[in-house]
Design a protein around this motif. Sequence first.
Motif, PDB file in Angstrom:
ATOM      1  N   UNK A   1      -0.995  -5.969  10.424  1.00 51.19           N
ATOM      2  CA  UNK A   1      -1.430  -6.302   9.137  1.00 51.19           C
ATOM      3  C   UNK A   1       0.010  -6.975   8.409  1.00 51.19           C
ATOM      4  N   UNK A   2      -0.443  -8.140   7.843  1.00 53.51           N
ATOM      5  CA  UNK A   2       0.624  -8.920   6.947  1.00 53.51           C
ATOM      6  C   UNK A   2       1.106  -8.223   5.988  1.00 53.51           C
ATOM      7  N   UNK A   3       2.626  -8.456   5.638  1.00 52.77           N
ATOM      8  CA  UNK A   3       2.973  -7.614   4.419  1.00 52.77           C
ATOM      9  C   UNK A   3       2.971  -8.989   3.472  1.00 52.77           C
ATOM     10  N   UNK A   4       2.229  -8.753   2.481  1.00 53.02           N
ATOM     11  CA  UNK A   4       2.060  -9.940   1.406  1.00 53.02           C
ATOM     12  C   UNK A   4       2.480  -9.845   0.142  1.00 53.02           C
ATOM     13  N   UNK A   5       2.626  -8.551  -0.261  1.00 46.31           N
ATOM     14  CA  UNK A   5       2.824  -8.196  -1.679  1.00 46.31           C
ATOM     15  C   UNK A   5       4.145  -7.476  -1.906  1.00 46.31           C
ATOM     16  N   UNK A   6       4.615  -7.219  -0.644  1.00 47.96           N
ATOM     17  CA  UNK A   6       5.911  -6.364  -0.422  1.00 47.96           C
ATOM     18  C   UNK A   6       5.431  -4.674  -0.426  1.00 47.96           C
TER      19      UNK A   6
ATOM     20  N   UNK B   1      -7.424 -13.164  -2.043  1.00 53.75           N
ATOM     21  CA  UNK B   1      -7.765 -11.856  -1.929  1.00 53.75           C
ATOM     22  C   UNK B   1      -7.569 -11.324  -0.454  1.00 53.75           C
ATOM     23  N   UNK B   2      -7.840 -12.041   0.775  1.00 48.05           N
ATOM     24  CA  UNK B   2      -7.305 -11.651   1.949  1.00 48.05           C
ATOM     25  C   UNK B   2      -5.982 -11.294   2.040  1.00 48.05           C
ATOM     26  N   UNK B   3      -5.203 -12.047   1.331  1.00 46.70           N
ATOM     27  CA  UNK B   3      -3.689 -11.443   1.370  1.00 46.70           C
ATOM     28  C   UNK B   3      -3.511  -9.966   0.795  1.00 46.70           C
ATOM     29  N   UNK B   4      -4.171 -10.027  -0.462  1.00 48.88           N
ATOM     30  CA  UNK B   4      -3.938  -8.769  -1.033  1.00 48.88           C
ATOM     31  C   UNK B   4      -4.798  -7.556  -0.347  1.00 48.88           C
ATOM     32  N   UNK B   5      -5.966  -8.135   0.500  1.00 52.59           N
ATOM     33  CA  UNK B   5      -6.409  -6.803   1.204  1.00 52.59           C
ATOM     34  C   UNK B   5      -5.576  -6.599   2.471  1.00 52.59           C
ATOM     35  N   UNK B   6      -4.814  -7.482   2.869  1.00 54.70           N
ATOM     36  CA  UNK B   6      -3.878  -6.994   4.064  1.00 54.70           C
ATOM     37  C   UNK B   6      -2.822  -6.048   3.640  1.00 54.70           C
ATOM     38  N   UNK B   7      -2.478  -6.464   2.266  1.00 50.57           N
ATOM     39  CA  UNK B   7      -1.263  -5.555   1.861  1.00 50.57           C
ATOM     40  C   UNK B   7      -1.903  -4.162   1.465  1.00 50.57           C
ATOM     41  N   UNK B   8      -3.067  -3.860   1.139  1.00 51.81           N
ATOM     42  CA  UNK B   8      -3.750  -2.892   0.627  1.00 51.81           C
ATOM     43  C   UNK B   8      -4.029  -2.066   1.906  1.00 51.81           C
ATOM     44  N   UNK B   9      -4.376  -2.750   3.108  1.00 47.68           N
ATOM     45  CA  UNK B   9      -4.514  -2.005   4.322  1.00 47.68           C
ATOM     46  C   UNK B   9      -3.047  -1.380   4.657  1.00 47.68           C
ATOM     47  N   UNK B  10      -1.982  -2.268   4.629  1.00 46.08           N
ATOM     48  CA  UNK B  10      -0.765  -1.591   4.990  1.00 46.08           C
ATOM     49  C   UNK B  10      -0.367  -0.299   4.291  1.00 46.08           C
ATOM     50  N   UNK B  11      -0.728  -0.373   2.935  1.00 46.69           N
ATOM     51  CA  UNK B  11      -0.506   0.713   1.995  1.00 46.69           C
ATOM     52  C   UNK B  11      -1.591   1.815   2.488  1.00 46.69           C
ATOM     53  N   UNK B  12      -2.727   1.742   2.750  1.00 49.17           N
ATOM     54  CA  UNK B  12      -3.571   2.885   3.333  1.00 49.17           C
ATOM     55  C   UNK B  12      -2.826   3.588   4.619  1.00 49.17           C
ATOM     56  N   UNK B  13      -2.564   2.789   5.546  1.00 46.88           N
ATOM     57  CA  UNK B  13      -1.813   3.346   6.708  1.00 46.88           C
ATOM     58  C   UNK B  13      -0.555   4.198   6.445  1.00 46.88           C
ATOM     59  N   UNK B  14       0.161   3.268   5.571  1.00 52.95           N
ATOM     60  CA  UNK B  14       1.504   4.077   5.259  1.00 52.95           C
ATOM     61  C   UNK B  14       1.474   5.311   4.296  1.00 52.95           C
TER      62      UNK B  14
END
Lengths: 325, 289
Positions: B282-287, B15-28
């Motif tokens: 923010x780590x890119x976890x899901x691409x 879940x934490x990994x997914x949240x990191x990717x979601x945060x990347x998505x948000x700022x992008x």
Amino acid sequence: MKKFTFEEKIDTRSGFGVGLVEAGRLNSNVVGLCADLIGSLKMGDFIKEFPDRFFQVGIAEANMIGLAAGLTIGGKIPYTGTFANFSTGRVFDQIRQSVSYSEKNVKICASHAGLTLGEDGATHQILEDIGMMKMLPHMVVINPCDFNQTKAATIAIANHFGPVYLRFGRPAVPNFTPKDQKFEIGKALLLNEGADVSIFATGHMVWEAIKAGEILEQKGIDAEIINIHTIKPLDTAAILKSVQKTKCAVSAEEHQISGGLGESIAQVLARNYPLPLEIVAVNDTFGESGTPDQLMEKYGLTANDIVKAAMKVVERKAAMKTLSV
Amino acid sequence: MLIENVEKTTTVEELKKIASQVRRDIVRMVHCCSSGHPGGSLGCADYLVALYFREMKHNTQFNMDGISEDLFFLSNGHISPLWYSVLSRAGYFPASELGTFRKLNSRLQGHPATEEHLPGIRIASGSLGQGLSVAVGAAQAKKLNKDNRLVYVLMGDGEQQEGQVWEALMYAAHHKVDNIIAAVDYNGQQIDGPCDKVMSLGNLKAKYESFGWRVLECAEGNKMEVVTETIQKAKSLTGQGQPIAILLKTEMGYGVDYMMGSHKWHGAAPNDEQLAKALAQLEETLGDY
């Protein structure tokens, strides 16, 4: 002029009450909500028959609209009930976002519309509701003329998927349309064929238009009378067909001159077939306390006002002919 | 397309990994259209990821009525970047569509809407104060349908200043709507500044309780372990005649250091340089999409 008769005078809100019970029997997804006005809205019989499908909301109309929008998610067909003022102006943004923009299958049922609410005065006599509701994309706006038609409309809107504003009133008025009529949303009803002037009336003003037609007949004017029970979508074809014959029109409604039926018809005429039009409506003013009859007279919403408007528009038509010659 | 019922036993680490990717998505997303609301979106990311990737039973083959599914409503619609990212990463629509956020002809409107038929959205929101009423109505529809799944709704704390929220709170308790879990993003910030300065909410827990709600406080709304525990506790309290609320203490802008602890990033987008700085954290976890 065709003869119109009625057996009794009865309020249109009672037509809503009877229609709601019938709609509830026909479709188990029909549910009712009311904001502390069960008696005024005549929702008691529905509650008696379907206690589990009714939700008392208390004096909280904004919440009622949101609840209704939510109830549609899961397939319910909510009918909300309160006075027309609290059904529209008070909750315009809730209707706009949660119902209209979201294309929710909510039926906003509004009683005590217009001046005929009477003695309570202008705080409660909304005259802007049709305008607010017709401006909203996706919204259907219906203003039936008597008990039988209100009942039929109440049943019919359950079968229309999408938001509907159903407007009716408080006073007892002639119940003259057929008992078990089929109500077709958006279909104008030709009540009397005539050649000299088209009278387009809605709600309580339809009976006034019939009375006006009788008076006009004595004056040698042959009026075509059309009941526009659905203001949106407007039956443009029926309106144009009528005025192509009569070459002039009068509209009549218990509403502000801005935003109502007259304005909608003016738009149709201006864009398709410009002709003289007179609008019988409240002229940019608030109402006041009084009996319904006194108010309708003071604010110019009687058969005589329609007659005057018809004579004026017929004169304007004649003047235009002279000009064009 | 296969119909997939999502109620996974995703681990907290996942879940934490997914949240990191979601945060990347948000700022992008907000950077790409130079507008939008990153602050609250980042703050609520852990809660929404926990719901959509573990705690809710839901169907990515979207159906408006959501029969036999848990439903989620976002009342504070301005944190739409978060919701869109979570919906796409959960499988409702391709993540590539996130790049269209707030652009002409997009299904990803500035605030959530249904007109464009974006899968996962059941009602428009953005004009504040309306979502709780809608969620309560949907919860009552579930009861009428004998559907025992739950309805979740998220509101902002500034949004609690809207009167309609209190109409809905009163109603839900009176009608014993006990299949709803309403969370308040309790980050203490709103557009004009701290809520305490703009319009103090007072003792929100006591207010909710006095309206008849069962209230859970989640002191660490950005700690995935605590968030999932709180949701599970809330679920266990449903069906007992009382609506459930979670006061979710989050940090606005969580995950991007320079966006945290201020209302400044409520409705502002990062520039190129700021974006790079955010993505570095923010780590890119899901691409990336």
